[in-house]
Design an enzyme around this catalytic site. Structure first.
Site, PDB file in Angstrom:
ATOM      1  N   ASP A   2       0.829  -1.208   0.000  1.00 23.36           N
ATOM      2  CA  ASP A   2       0.000   0.000   0.000  1.00 23.36           C
ATOM      3  C   ASP A   2       0.865   1.261   0.000  1.00 23.36           C
ATOM      4  O   ASP A   2       1.923   1.286   0.630  1.00 23.36           O
ATOM      5  CB  ASP A   2      -0.918  -0.021   1.238  1.00 23.36           C
ATOM      6  CG  ASP A   2      -2.070   0.945   1.102  1.00 23.36           C
ATOM      7  OD1 ASP A   2      -2.358   1.401  -0.025  1.00 23.36           O
ATOM      8  OD2 ASP A   2      -2.687   1.262   2.134  1.00 23.36           O
ATOM      9  N   ASN A  50     -10.841  -3.371  -5.619  1.00 19.75           N
ATOM     10  CA  ASN A  50     -10.129  -2.351  -6.404  1.00 19.75           C
ATOM     11  C   ASN A  50     -10.820  -2.024  -7.730  1.00 19.75           C
ATOM     12  O   ASN A  50     -10.510  -1.014  -8.367  1.00 19.75           O
ATOM     13  CB  ASN A  50      -8.673  -2.759  -6.671  1.00 19.75           C
ATOM     14  CG  ASN A  50      -7.765  -2.603  -5.461  1.00 19.75           C
ATOM     15  OD1 ASN A  50      -6.801  -3.333  -5.288  1.00 19.75           O
ATOM     16  ND2 ASN A  50      -8.063  -1.626  -4.599  1.00 19.75           N
TER      17      ASN A  50
HETATM   18  C1  IPE Z   1      -1.210   0.254  -4.099  1.00 19.57           C
HETATM   19  O1  IPE Z   1      -1.310   1.406  -3.358  1.00 19.57           O
HETATM   20  C2  IPE Z   1      -2.341  -0.722  -3.913  1.00 19.57           C
HETATM   21  C3  IPE Z   1      -2.944  -1.210  -5.187  1.00 19.57           C
HETATM   22  C4  IPE Z   1      -4.247  -1.407  -5.285  1.00 19.57           C
HETATM   23  C5  IPE Z   1      -2.136  -1.491  -6.358  1.00 19.57           C
HETATM   24  P1  IPE Z   1      -2.529   2.435  -3.391  1.00 19.57           P
HETATM   25  O2  IPE Z   1      -2.909   2.698  -4.809  1.00 19.57           O
HETATM   26  O3  IPE Z   1      -3.623   1.939  -2.513  1.00 19.57           O
HETATM   27  O4  IPE Z   1      -1.840   3.720  -2.778  1.00 19.57           O
HETATM   28  P2  IPE Z   1      -2.492   4.825  -1.832  1.00 19.57           P
HETATM   29  O5  IPE Z   1      -3.113   4.124  -0.662  1.00 19.57           O
HETATM   30  O6  IPE Z   1      -3.485   5.582  -2.658  1.00 19.57           O
HETATM   31  O7  IPE Z   1      -1.311   5.660  -1.437  1.00 19.57           O
HETATM   32 MG    MG Z   2      -4.167   2.324  -0.563  1.00 23.98          MG
END
Ligand code: IPE
Ligand code: MG
Length: 224
Positions: A2, A50
């Site tokens: 993350d 996601n």
């Molecule tokens: C990567 O980080 C996680 C994925 C879904 C690829 P994020 O995209 O959640 O990053 P932040 O939380 O917005 O910083």
């Molecule tokens: Mg995130």
């Protein structure tokens, strides 16, 4: 893994630039784990939830995975790393599904570390699909039967679960498997999670006392 989006935002870059840097961080982490004798590494790349992100970010992530596969599979082969994708394949673009299957086949002989990439994965999805499979088999629904039907039945439950990016939650990752995992939360954003940060997590893990429901005296002297 993350913190990619915030990493990019801090640099006034588009979120996808953070994800691209996240792939670099993953390459470094895979190498570091293999060097340290880790037998199984499981990473959360794309969750069932996601899909709710903006469309261009979702398609950017699919694209990034396809490109990373094309570039990295040979290196994984050389390192003896066996790559597996964990998650719901239906719902992924057909070309990507084929790419995942090809990458798995190409690394199937890897006898070193197992690398599980959770993609279109959710811990609840896994429990539900395992329950459905056990029910369909007519076998009694027991912990052992469910455990065997889980998507990660080829590796032991994780000893250590690391979440980067400062958030202190599990977010539908290995819900069934993390029952006795040691949790480590790092404030580093994923693109900044380097070897030193990994070693810090491993050192914290080594210092923990794992009791698995027993008393401290029992684990100190196994016969007690
Ligand atoms: C990567 O980080 C996680 C994925 C879904 C690829 P994020 O995209 O959640 O990053 P932040 O939380 O917005 O910083
Ligand atoms: Mg995130």
């Amino acid at each position: 893994m993350d913190g990619n989006g915030r990493w990019a935002k801090r640099r006034l870059l588009p979120r996808i630039a953070g994800h691209r840097q996240g792939v670099e961080s993953l390459r470094r982490c895979i190498r570091a784990c293999a060097q340290r004798g880790v037998r199984a590494l499981t990473v959360f790349a794309f969750s069932s939830e996601n899909w709710n992100r903006p469309e261009d970010e979702v398609s950017g992530l699919m694209d990034l995975l396809a490109k990373a596969l094309a570039r990295e599979v040979a290196e994984l082969q050389r390192g003896g790393i066996r790559l597996l994708f964990i998650g719901e394949r239906r719902g992924l673009p057909a070309r990507l599904r084929q790419g995942l299957a090809e990458a798995e086949a190409a690394t199937a002989q890897g006898a070193g570390m197992v690398l599980n990439v959770c993609f279109n994965y959710g811990g609840r999805w896994d429990i539900a699909q395992a329950a459905a499979r056990v029910a369909a088999s007519g076998e009694p629904v027991t912990e052992i039967a469910l455990d065997r039907a889980m998507a990660l039945s080829h590796v032991p439950d994780p000893d250590l679960l690391i979440r980067t990016g400062g958030e202190q939650r599990i977010s539908n990752f290995l819900l069934w498997q993390c029952a006795y995992s040691e949790l480590f939360f790092s404030d580093r954003l994923w693109p900044d999670f380097d070897e030193a940060a990994l070693d810090e997590a491993l050192a914290a893990f080594v210092a923990r006392e794992r009791r698995f429901g027993k008393t401290s005296e029992q684990v100190a002297r196994p016969s007690a």
